[in-house]
Design an enzyme around this catalytic site. Structure first.
Site, mmCIF file in Angstrom:
data_model
loop_
_atom_site.group_PDB
_atom_site.id
_atom_site.type_symbol
_atom_site.label_atom_id
_atom_site.label_comp_id
_atom_site.label_asym_id
_atom_site.label_seq_id
_atom_site.Cartn_x
_atom_site.Cartn_y
_atom_site.Cartn_z
ATOM 1 N N GLY A 1 86.975 68.842 97.302
ATOM 2 C CA GLY A 1 86.380 67.876 96.372
ATOM 3 C C GLY A 1 87.524 67.159 95.665
ATOM 4 O O GLY A 1 88.650 67.083 96.169
ATOM 5 N N ARG A 2 87.224 66.658 94.469
ATOM 6 C CA ARG A 2 88.250 65.901 93.738
ATOM 7 C C ARG A 2 89.437 66.789 93.378
ATOM 8 O O ARG A 2 90.595 66.351 93.423
ATOM 9 C CB ARG A 2 87.651 65.318 92.455
ATOM 10 C CG ARG A 2 86.464 64.409 92.689
ATOM 11 C CD ARG A 2 85.807 64.106 91.363
ATOM 12 N NE ARG A 2 84.554 63.409 91.498
ATOM 13 C CZ ARG A 2 83.374 64.016 91.620
ATOM 14 N NH1 ARG A 2 83.278 65.332 91.641
ATOM 15 N NH2 ARG A 2 82.273 63.301 91.714
ATOM 16 N N ILE A 3 89.161 68.035 93.010
ATOM 17 C CA ILE A 3 90.269 68.921 92.622
ATOM 18 C C ILE A 3 91.061 69.332 93.860
ATOM 19 O O ILE A 3 92.303 69.297 93.858
ATOM 20 C CB ILE A 3 89.724 70.150 91.854
ATOM 21 C CG1 ILE A 3 89.124 69.693 90.518
ATOM 22 C CG2 ILE A 3 90.828 71.193 91.638
ATOM 23 C CD1 ILE A 3 88.407 70.772 89.727
ATOM 24 N N ARG B 1 82.328 71.710 103.592
ATOM 25 C CA ARG B 1 81.089 71.584 104.375
ATOM 26 C C ARG B 1 81.217 70.458 105.387
ATOM 27 O O ARG B 1 80.734 70.541 106.504
ATOM 28 C CB ARG B 1 79.913 71.292 103.438
ATOM 29 C CG ARG B 1 79.257 72.555 102.901
ATOM 30 C CD ARG B 1 78.149 72.198 101.986
ATOM 31 N NE ARG B 1 78.602 71.222 100.984
ATOM 32 C CZ ARG B 1 77.828 70.674 100.066
ATOM 33 N NH1 ARG B 1 76.558 70.977 100.016
ATOM 34 N NH2 ARG B 1 78.303 69.821 99.178
ATOM 35 N N ILE C 1 91.438 78.927 91.397
ATOM 36 C CA ILE C 1 91.256 78.123 90.183
ATOM 37 C C ILE C 1 89.795 77.677 90.053
ATOM 38 O O ILE C 1 89.484 76.815 89.228
ATOM 39 C CB ILE C 1 92.184 76.874 90.154
ATOM 40 C CG1 ILE C 1 92.129 76.081 91.464
ATOM 41 C CG2 ILE C 1 93.620 77.262 89.882
ATOM 42 C CD1 ILE C 1 91.048 75.096 91.584
ATOM 43 N N ARG D 1 86.079 79.707 90.645
ATOM 44 C CA ARG D 1 85.263 80.672 89.917
ATOM 45 C C ARG D 1 85.513 82.053 90.528
ATOM 46 O O ARG D 1 85.664 82.182 91.754
ATOM 47 C CB ARG D 1 83.767 80.355 90.025
ATOM 48 C CG ARG D 1 83.303 79.160 89.199
ATOM 49 C CD ARG D 1 83.322 79.443 87.686
ATOM 50 N NE ARG D 1 82.783 78.341 86.917
ATOM 51 C CZ ARG D 1 83.506 77.330 86.416
ATOM 52 N NH1 ARG D 1 84.814 77.292 86.597
ATOM 53 N NH2 ARG D 1 82.916 76.385 85.705
ATOM 54 N N GLU E 1 84.503 87.086 82.729
ATOM 55 C CA GLU E 1 85.419 86.490 81.734
ATOM 56 C C GLU E 1 84.757 86.552 80.372
ATOM 57 O O GLU E 1 83.561 86.294 80.272
ATOM 58 C CB GLU E 1 85.701 85.023 82.094
ATOM 59 C CG GLU E 1 86.395 84.853 83.427
ATOM 60 C CD GLU E 1 86.608 83.382 83.797
ATOM 61 O OE1 GLU E 1 86.423 82.499 82.922
ATOM 62 O OE2 GLU E 1 86.939 83.115 84.942
ATOM 63 N N HIS F 1 91.764 81.284 82.302
ATOM 64 C CA HIS F 1 90.896 80.133 82.594
ATOM 65 C C HIS F 1 91.324 78.901 81.785
ATOM 66 O O HIS F 1 90.556 78.379 80.963
ATOM 67 C CB HIS F 1 89.425 80.471 82.319
ATOM 68 C CG HIS F 1 88.471 79.560 83.042
ATOM 69 N ND1 HIS F 1 87.221 79.947 83.466
ATOM 70 C CD2 HIS F 1 88.579 78.247 83.414
ATOM 71 C CE1 HIS F 1 86.611 78.928 84.061
ATOM 72 N NE2 HIS F 1 87.415 77.888 84.040
ATOM 73 N N ILE F 2 92.548 78.451 82.063
ATOM 74 C CA ILE F 2 93.085 77.293 81.315
ATOM 75 C C ILE F 2 93.126 76.035 82.169
ATOM 76 O O ILE F 2 93.808 75.067 81.820
ATOM 77 C CB ILE F 2 94.491 77.577 80.755
ATOM 78 C CG1 ILE F 2 95.493 77.884 81.894
ATOM 79 C CG2 ILE F 2 94.466 78.705 79.739
ATOM 80 C CD1 ILE F 2 96.946 77.785 81.455
ATOM 81 N N GLY F 3 92.409 76.036 83.302
ATOM 82 C CA GLY F 3 92.481 74.903 84.236
ATOM 83 C C GLY F 3 92.396 73.537 83.565
ATOM 84 O O GLY F 3 93.205 72.656 83.795
HETATM 85 C C1 DGY Z 1 85.008 73.547 84.525
HETATM 86 O O1 DGY Z 1 84.963 72.418 84.030
HETATM 87 O O2 DGY Z 1 84.157 73.964 85.301
HETATM 88 C C2 DGY Z 1 86.149 74.406 84.109
HETATM 89 O O3 DGY Z 1 86.206 75.561 84.829
HETATM 90 C C3 DGY Z 1 86.008 74.686 82.633
HETATM 91 O O4 DGY Z 1 87.295 74.681 82.093
#
Ligand code: DGY
Length: 331
Positions: free
Chosen positions: A156-158, A178, A234, A236, A265, A283-285
């Site tokens: 995806g975008r990330i 997919r 990064i 879930r 978490e 969880h600092i993404g």
């Molecule tokens: C999200 O936006 O889903 C991130 O995991 C929250 O920081």
């Protein structure tokens, strides 16, 4: 005309709160602890909710929401904490915050890839505890990323942001999604997760948590990674079998790990804390002011469009709720 009332379930950056107060009567949960079971009482009389990824909106909670609630925005791109079927049945649209956090999360993925490959956590701990010792040609040895195959589970975008940055490190990008990503030219597509994992020197989980993806990074698939590979998550925690991950790291099958997300978490499995060659982040993404302000702006713009201008925002997760005869926007 009175402004709609918006419940915000955590303190947000000041500029976001200011924007919210310009359009809404804001009710702000003031505590550091998540709102939890107080949500229903606090939502009384509210037109909209701005919730966090830590607020669980399951079917039972959604059933109890007061009838006044006409829209929900989540301050996250992930929406696994919201039962989309149940909320759609109630005719309530849900808006999320894509794009604005992709750069921040992709940067954390690179941070974890580098840290895990070079085992920065062990080296830093040694330095801080007085264990640096004399310079040694064979101590603190890590792996370099140049020339290695990066396997992205999710494009995806990330995923795309991580891929583009990895090219700068001279990595070869492989991915499983997919569908084939039309803009992912020059990257190698794998139709199965198994094939991707067999070809990943660095494997990075960046797929959303859905019914289809939960638990997919299991013991059998982890065994397919080349011995000594680097593992990063990064996305879930619930995509991964954590028991199998512990075994793979402890046995050396996984040579280094970098994790930003976990199943439970913030009360993560204490075995994480004992893992060698592992960098752990809380969880600092998306935790940059740029991203967090962007997330607030986008969530509020969607609520303003729907509630004040009667327009359907693009970042709606359940457009069926907009079409539903039960939809309760002001349109
Ligand atoms: C999200 O936006 O889903 C991130 O995991 C929250 O920081």
């Amino acid at each position: 005309m009175s402004q709609p009332t918006l419940l915000i379930t955590r303190h947000l950056p000041e500029s976001v709160l200011q924007q919210a107060r310009a359009s809404f009567e804001v009710k702000l949960w003031p505590h550091d602890e998540p709102i939890g079971q107080h949500l229903i009482a606090w939502a009384q009389g509210c037109d909209a909710l701005l919730v966090m990824a830590t607020d669980r909106l399951d079917a039972a909670t959604l059933r109890q929401l007061p009838a006044s609630v006409r829209a929900i925005a989540t301050y996250s791109v992930g929406h696994d904490h919201i039962d989309l079927y149940a909320v759609t049945q109630r005719g309530i649209p849900v808006f999320n915050t894509p794009d604005v956090l992709s750069d921040a999360v992709a940067e954390v993925a690179l941070l974890l890839m580098l840290s895990a490959a070079r085992d920065a956590a062990t080296a830093e701990t040694a330095l801080r505890s007085g264990g640096w010792g004399p310079w040694s040609p064979t101590r603190f040895l890590g792996q370099q990323l140049t020339g290695r195959r990066l396997g992205l589970y999710g494009m995806g975008r990330i995923g795309m942001g991580i891929a583009q940055r990895a090219l700068g490190f001279g990595m070869q990008v492989h991915y499983h999604n997919r569908t084939v990503h039309t803009a992912a030219t020059g990257f190698t597509y794998h139709a199965s997760l198994e094939s991707l994992m067999e070809h990943s020197d660095v494997f990075c989980v960046c797929a959303p948590s859905t019914l289809q993806t939960r638990g997919t990074v299991n013991r059998a698939r982890l065994a397919l990674l080349p011995r000594g590979s680097v593992f990063v998550n990064i996305a879930r925690g619930d995509l991964v079998d954590e028991d199998a991950l512990f075994e793979a790291i402890l046995s050396g099958h996984i040579g280094g790990a970098g994790l930003d997300v976990y199943r439970d978490e913030p009360a993560i499995d204490p075995r994480f804390l004992q893992l060698p060659r592992t960098t752990l982040l809380p969880h600092i993404g998306s935790a940059t002011l740029d991203a967090r302000e962007g997330m607030g702006r986008l969530a509020l713009q969607a609520l303003e469009a729907f509630l004040l201008q009667g327009k359907p925002p693009a970042n709606c997760l359940n457009p069926d709720a907009l079409a539903s005869p039960f939809a309760k926007g002001s349109a």
